[in-house]
Design a protein around this motif. Sequence first.
Motif, PDB file in Angstrom:
ATOM      1  N   VAL A   8       7.806   9.455  11.852  1.00 11.05           N
ATOM      2  CA  VAL A   8       6.344   9.626  11.817  1.00 11.05           C
ATOM      3  C   VAL A   8       5.804   9.321  10.420  1.00 11.05           C
ATOM      4  O   VAL A   8       4.776   8.647  10.272  1.00 11.05           O
ATOM      5  CB  VAL A   8       5.962  11.055  12.272  1.00 11.05           C
ATOM      6  CG1 VAL A   8       4.506  11.350  11.995  1.00 11.05           C
ATOM      7  CG2 VAL A   8       6.267  11.235  13.745  1.00 11.05           C
ATOM      8  N   ILE A   9       6.490   9.786   9.386  1.00  6.37           N
ATOM      9  CA  ILE A   9       6.046   9.535   8.013  1.00  6.37           C
ATOM     10  C   ILE A   9       6.080   8.043   7.705  1.00  6.37           C
ATOM     11  O   ILE A   9       5.144   7.499   7.097  1.00  6.37           O
ATOM     12  CB  ILE A   9       6.902  10.344   7.015  1.00  6.37           C
ATOM     13  CG1 ILE A   9       6.577  11.826   7.143  1.00  6.37           C
ATOM     14  CG2 ILE A   9       6.689   9.873   5.581  1.00  6.37           C
ATOM     15  CD1 ILE A   9       7.523  12.735   6.401  1.00  6.37           C
ATOM     16  N   LEU A  10       7.136   7.352   8.120  1.00  6.05           N
ATOM     17  CA  LEU A  10       7.216   5.911   7.895  1.00  6.05           C
ATOM     18  C   LEU A  10       6.118   5.173   8.645  1.00  6.05           C
ATOM     19  O   LEU A  10       5.526   4.212   8.135  1.00  6.05           O
ATOM     20  CB  LEU A  10       8.591   5.376   8.297  1.00  6.05           C
ATOM     21  CG  LEU A  10       9.726   5.637   7.324  1.00  6.05           C
ATOM     22  CD1 LEU A  10      11.059   5.209   7.929  1.00  6.05           C
ATOM     23  CD2 LEU A  10       9.491   4.904   6.020  1.00  6.05           C
ATOM     24  N   PHE A  11       5.816   5.597   9.867  1.00  3.12           N
ATOM     25  CA  PHE A  11       4.763   4.948  10.647  1.00  3.12           C
ATOM     26  C   PHE A  11       3.400   5.127   9.977  1.00  3.12           C
ATOM     27  O   PHE A  11       2.623   4.172   9.883  1.00  3.12           O
ATOM     28  CB  PHE A  11       4.743   5.500  12.079  1.00  3.12           C
ATOM     29  CG  PHE A  11       3.730   4.834  12.954  1.00  3.12           C
ATOM     30  CD1 PHE A  11       3.922   3.543  13.392  1.00  3.12           C
ATOM     31  CD2 PHE A  11       2.573   5.500  13.330  1.00  3.12           C
ATOM     32  CE1 PHE A  11       2.989   2.917  14.194  1.00  3.12           C
ATOM     33  CE2 PHE A  11       1.638   4.890  14.131  1.00  3.12           C
ATOM     34  CZ  PHE A  11       1.843   3.595  14.570  1.00  3.12           C
ATOM     35  N   ILE A  12       3.125   6.326   9.495  1.00  2.78           N
ATOM     36  CA  ILE A  12       1.860   6.570   8.801  1.00  2.78           C
ATOM     37  C   ILE A  12       1.790   5.760   7.509  1.00  2.78           C
ATOM     38  O   ILE A  12       0.735   5.208   7.158  1.00  2.78           O
ATOM     39  CB  ILE A  12       1.676   8.080   8.538  1.00  2.78           C
ATOM     40  CG1 ILE A  12       1.455   8.796   9.874  1.00  2.78           C
ATOM     41  CG2 ILE A  12       0.528   8.344   7.587  1.00  2.78           C
ATOM     42  CD1 ILE A  12       1.482  10.302   9.784  1.00  2.78           C
ATOM     43  N   ALA A  13       2.915   5.637   6.807  1.00  4.19           N
ATOM     44  CA  ALA A  13       2.947   4.836   5.579  1.00  4.19           C
ATOM     45  C   ALA A  13       2.691   3.363   5.875  1.00  4.19           C
ATOM     46  O   ALA A  13       2.013   2.676   5.096  1.00  4.19           O
ATOM     47  CB  ALA A  13       4.287   5.014   4.874  1.00  4.19           C
ATOM     48  N   LEU A  18      -1.081  -1.126   5.491  1.00  2.00           N
ATOM     49  CA  LEU A  18      -1.826  -2.183   6.170  1.00  2.00           C
ATOM     50  C   LEU A  18      -3.326  -2.046   5.921  1.00  2.00           C
ATOM     51  O   LEU A  18      -4.018  -3.036   5.655  1.00  2.00           O
ATOM     52  CB  LEU A  18      -1.527  -2.153   7.665  1.00  2.00           C
ATOM     53  CG  LEU A  18      -2.060  -3.302   8.503  1.00  2.00           C
ATOM     54  CD1 LEU A  18      -1.479  -4.617   8.018  1.00  2.00           C
ATOM     55  CD2 LEU A  18      -1.710  -3.091   9.961  1.00  2.00           C
ATOM     56  N   SER A  19      -3.828  -0.827   5.957  1.00  4.99           N
ATOM     57  CA  SER A  19      -5.259  -0.630   5.712  1.00  4.99           C
ATOM     58  C   SER A  19      -5.614  -0.886   4.250  1.00  4.99           C
ATOM     59  O   SER A  19      -6.687  -1.421   3.959  1.00  4.99           O
ATOM     60  CB  SER A  19      -5.690   0.762   6.150  1.00  4.99           C
ATOM     61  OG  SER A  19      -5.017   1.734   5.396  1.00  4.99           O
ATOM     62  N   SER A  20      -4.726  -0.532   3.333  1.00  5.99           N
ATOM     63  CA  SER A  20      -5.015  -0.817   1.929  1.00  5.99           C
ATOM     64  C   SER A  20      -5.001  -2.321   1.662  1.00  5.99           C
ATOM     65  O   SER A  20      -5.789  -2.815   0.848  1.00  5.99           O
ATOM     66  CB  SER A  20      -4.024  -0.105   1.012  1.00  5.99           C
ATOM     67  OG  SER A  20      -2.738  -0.656   1.147  1.00  5.99           O
ATOM     68  N   MET A  26     -10.740  -7.520   1.224  1.00  4.56           N
ATOM     69  CA  MET A  26     -12.203  -7.553   1.238  1.00  4.56           C
ATOM     70  C   MET A  26     -12.794  -7.427  -0.167  1.00  4.56           C
ATOM     71  O   MET A  26     -13.817  -8.033  -0.467  1.00  4.56           O
ATOM     72  CB  MET A  26     -12.755  -6.432   2.128  1.00  4.56           C
ATOM     73  CG  MET A  26     -12.434  -6.598   3.579  1.00  4.56           C
ATOM     74  SD  MET A  26     -13.183  -8.111   4.174  1.00  4.56           S
ATOM     75  CE  MET A  26     -12.145  -8.460   5.556  1.00  4.56           C
ATOM     76  N   LYS A  27     -12.178  -6.651  -1.040  1.00  2.00           N
ATOM     77  CA  LYS A  27     -12.709  -6.432  -2.391  1.00  2.00           C
ATOM     78  C   LYS A  27     -12.421  -7.600  -3.327  1.00  2.00           C
ATOM     79  O   LYS A  27     -13.256  -7.966  -4.138  1.00  2.00           O
ATOM     80  CB  LYS A  27     -12.118  -5.149  -2.995  1.00  2.00           C
ATOM     81  CG  LYS A  27     -12.780  -3.908  -2.502  1.00  2.00           C
ATOM     82  CD  LYS A  27     -12.278  -2.716  -3.296  1.00  2.00           C
ATOM     83  CE  LYS A  27     -13.048  -1.481  -2.905  1.00  2.00           C
ATOM     84  NZ  LYS A  27     -12.638  -0.330  -3.716  1.00  2.00           N
ATOM     85  N   ASP A  28     -11.236  -8.157  -3.250  1.00  2.00           N
ATOM     86  CA  ASP A  28     -10.812  -9.204  -4.180  1.00  2.00           C
ATOM     87  C   ASP A  28     -11.147 -10.584  -3.613  1.00  2.00           C
ATOM     88  O   ASP A  28     -10.262 -11.404  -3.380  1.00  2.00           O
ATOM     89  CB  ASP A  28      -9.316  -9.108  -4.450  1.00  2.00           C
ATOM     90  CG  ASP A  28      -8.921  -7.789  -5.059  1.00  2.00           C
ATOM     91  OD1 ASP A  28      -9.795  -7.113  -5.610  1.00  2.00           O
ATOM     92  OD2 ASP A  28      -7.730  -7.439  -4.994  1.00  2.00           O
ATOM     93  N   LYS A  34      -3.540 -10.763  -5.544  1.00  3.21           N
ATOM     94  CA  LYS A  34      -2.198 -10.287  -5.852  1.00  3.21           C
ATOM     95  C   LYS A  34      -1.943  -8.916  -5.238  1.00  3.21           C
ATOM     96  O   LYS A  34      -0.863  -8.654  -4.707  1.00  3.21           O
ATOM     97  CB  LYS A  34      -2.033 -10.236  -7.368  1.00  3.21           C
ATOM     98  CG  LYS A  34      -0.643 -10.058  -7.859  1.00  3.21           C
ATOM     99  CD  LYS A  34      -0.627 -10.165  -9.366  1.00  3.21           C
ATOM    100  CE  LYS A  34       0.763 -10.340  -9.878  1.00  3.21           C
ATOM    101  NZ  LYS A  34       0.798 -10.458 -11.334  1.00  3.21           N
ATOM    102  N   ARG A  35      -2.951  -8.041  -5.263  1.00  4.12           N
ATOM    103  CA  ARG A  35      -2.782  -6.702  -4.698  1.00  4.12           C
ATOM    104  C   ARG A  35      -2.572  -6.758  -3.183  1.00  4.12           C
ATOM    105  O   ARG A  35      -1.818  -5.962  -2.626  1.00  4.12           O
ATOM    106  CB  ARG A  35      -4.001  -5.827  -5.013  1.00  4.12           C
ATOM    107  CG  ARG A  35      -4.152  -5.533  -6.474  1.00  4.12           C
ATOM    108  CD  ARG A  35      -5.174  -4.460  -6.747  1.00  4.12           C
ATOM    109  NE  ARG A  35      -6.489  -4.761  -6.189  1.00  4.12           N
ATOM    110  CZ  ARG A  35      -7.509  -3.918  -6.233  1.00  4.12           C
ATOM    111  NH1 ARG A  35      -7.371  -2.752  -6.815  1.00  4.12           N
ATOM    112  NH2 ARG A  35      -8.672  -4.235  -5.719  1.00  4.12           N
ATOM    113  N   THR A  36      -3.233  -7.691  -2.535  1.00  3.95           N
ATOM    114  CA  THR A  36      -3.062  -7.832  -1.078  1.00  3.95           C
ATOM    115  C   THR A  36      -1.634  -8.218  -0.743  1.00  3.95           C
ATOM    116  O   THR A  36      -1.036  -7.669   0.194  1.00  3.95           O
ATOM    117  CB  THR A  36      -4.040  -8.893  -0.536  1.00  3.95           C
ATOM    118  OG1 THR A  36      -5.363  -8.539  -0.905  1.00  3.95           O
ATOM    119  CG2 THR A  36      -3.935  -8.997   0.968  1.00  3.95           C
ATOM    120  N   LEU A  37      -1.080  -9.140  -1.483  1.00  4.67           N
ATOM    121  CA  LEU A  37       0.300  -9.577  -1.224  1.00  4.67           C
ATOM    122  C   LEU A  37       1.292  -8.445  -1.486  1.00  4.67           C
ATOM    123  O   LEU A  37       2.264  -8.292  -0.738  1.00  4.67           O
ATOM    124  CB  LEU A  37       0.638 -10.793  -2.071  1.00  4.67           C
ATOM    125  CG  LEU A  37      -0.088 -12.081  -1.685  1.00  4.67           C
ATOM    126  CD1 LEU A  37       0.266 -13.197  -2.648  1.00  4.67           C
ATOM    127  CD2 LEU A  37       0.244 -12.471  -0.272  1.00  4.67           C
TER     128      LEU A  37
END
Length: 87
Positions: A8-13, A18-20, A26-28, A34-37
């Motif tokens: 469960v912890i790995l799935f939430i991570a 993915l959301s980050s 969207m921000k960059d 680079k942060r997306t990759l």
Amino acid sequence: MLLKAIIVILFIAVLISLSSALVFLMKDVGNPRKRTLYALGLRVILATALVGTIAWGIYSGQLTSKAPWDRQLHPERLAPQQPATQP
């Protein structure tokens, strides 16, 4: 029970990573992203760890299936029937 908590912890991570990555995408807008990759690379590592943990749980017998159709595939998992006594 610990194995299920790790899954469960790995799935939430994975979902957080993915959301980050989506937020960074969207921000960059004009940047090299680079942060997306990095976030997507972390997601791949976490997903691999999740699949490996599930595979290890199935292999070790800590994760089992209780689905009704699984009884037909694995009849040895059913409880042994009491033999009928003859008078």
